[in-house]
Write an enzyme that holds these catalytic residues in place. Sequence first.
Site, PDB file in Angstrom:
ATOM      1  CG  ASN A   8      -1.758   1.188   1.389  1.00 23.08           C
ATOM      2  OD1 ASN A   8      -1.837   2.008   0.475  1.00 23.08           O
ATOM      3  ND2 ASN A   8      -2.417   1.325   2.533  1.00 23.08           N
ATOM      4  CD1 TRP A   9       3.953   1.191  -2.296  1.00 20.60           C
ATOM      5  CD2 TRP A   9       3.852   1.802  -4.448  1.00 20.60           C
ATOM      6  NE1 TRP A   9       4.792   0.360  -2.999  1.00 20.60           N
ATOM      7  CE2 TRP A   9       4.758   0.713  -4.329  1.00 20.60           C
ATOM      8  CE3 TRP A   9       3.644   2.346  -5.711  1.00 20.60           C
ATOM      9  CZ2 TRP A   9       5.428   0.170  -5.425  1.00 20.60           C
ATOM     10  CZ3 TRP A   9       4.310   1.803  -6.806  1.00 20.60           C
ATOM     11  CH2 TRP A   9       5.187   0.736  -6.657  1.00 20.60           C
ATOM     12  CE  LYS A  10      -0.208   3.192   4.729  1.00 32.30           C
ATOM     13  NZ  LYS A  10      -0.072   3.291   6.177  1.00 32.30           N
ATOM     14  CG  HIS A  96      -5.915   1.879   5.360  1.00 34.12           C
ATOM     15  ND1 HIS A  96      -5.454   2.831   6.247  1.00 34.12           N
ATOM     16  CD2 HIS A  96      -4.907   0.990   5.197  1.00 34.12           C
ATOM     17  CE1 HIS A  96      -4.203   2.538   6.587  1.00 34.12           C
ATOM     18  NE2 HIS A  96      -3.844   1.416   5.968  1.00 34.12           N
ATOM     19  CD  GLU A 168      -3.519  -2.553   7.767  1.00 32.45           C
ATOM     20  OE1 GLU A 168      -2.420  -2.787   7.280  1.00 32.45           O
ATOM     21  OE2 GLU A 168      -4.142  -1.508   7.526  1.00 32.45           O
ATOM     22  N   GLY A 174       2.588   2.275  10.869  1.00 33.13           N
ATOM     23  CA  GLY A 174       3.572   3.336  10.674  1.00 33.13           C
ATOM     24  C   GLY A 174       4.451   3.619  11.880  1.00 33.13           C
ATOM     25  CB  SER A 222       5.131  -1.732  12.108  1.00 30.43           C
ATOM     26  OG  SER A 222       4.815  -0.366  12.289  1.00 30.43           O
ATOM     27  N   GLY A 243       2.947  -1.134   4.331  1.00 29.00           N
ATOM     28  CA  GLY A 243       3.013   0.283   3.957  1.00 29.00           C
ATOM     29  C   GLY A 243       4.464   0.712   3.809  1.00 29.00           C
ATOM     30  N   GLY A 244       5.031   1.248   4.881  1.00 29.21           N
ATOM     31  CA  GLY A 244       6.362   1.857   4.869  1.00 29.21           C
ATOM     32  C   GLY A 244       7.469   1.020   4.243  1.00 29.21           C
TER      33      GLY A 244
END
Length: 260
Positions: A8-10, A96, A168, A174, A222, A243-244
């Site tokens: 997920n590149w947000k 989300h 999640e 994050g 994370s 994500g990150g």
Amino acid sequence: MKKILILNWKMQLSVNDSCALAEEINNEFDNLNLDKIELGICPDFLSMHKISKIIKASNIKLGSQDAFWYEKGAYTGEISPVFLKELGVEFVILGHSERRTHMQESDIFINKKMKTVLENNMVPILCVGENFEERQNNQKDLVIINQVKNALNNIDLENLKRLIIAYEPIWVIGSGQAIESNEAQETNVIIKQTLLDIFYEKGIELNDENFKNKIQILYGGSVDSTNVSNFLNEEDIDGVLVGGAGVKFETFCSLTKAIN
Ligand code: PGA
């Protein structure tokens, strides 16, 4: 069923950076040894058209970070599920926590979106999870069970082909500090049981085999190269939503190495 890795590149990368990263992943795909993994990328909407072309000939699947519940019409600023399908989108992240928090997305909105995404033959990735306060107040299970039930309200489960749910915990997203994999495993079992109950109430009994063919339950929050294999080794964690650790080629490569 293969285990799943969804990136997920947000709103983290510019169009140029997203396309460059998609190119790198696409070009290196054969060297990443991901044949046992189903890989999906969810870029921002502006990059999606270009990325759909970049990954077209590969095994990488295109995902969307959201979709509106109407297919077409006077809805300024919204994203049509039909147009997403036209671009080759296979997965759609719904509910989300960042959308629930910043856009006040309610379970009612998410339920409407679930219906449209399924009607358009895409796979919803429904995100559920508790915030820190709910956790402290021992409401975690209740919150998650309600989110799952509300999202699936009046959904045609009889004809459900595939559904992905991602657990999640909001407070670790994050943060760089994931929860322990055994806790995620226990939560996924609760989600699984909730789903079995929902199906049972509708007169649909699913054995383990049928369940696994239709539904995957992921963990997100994370996930990185230090913990990804712990999550993927758990029996009821069918994949991860990242994500990150997925927005830089180097960290993505470390992640795939750790998976192997
Ligand atoms: P994170 O994000 O991996 O950066 O914690 C996960 C997510 O929000 O899906």
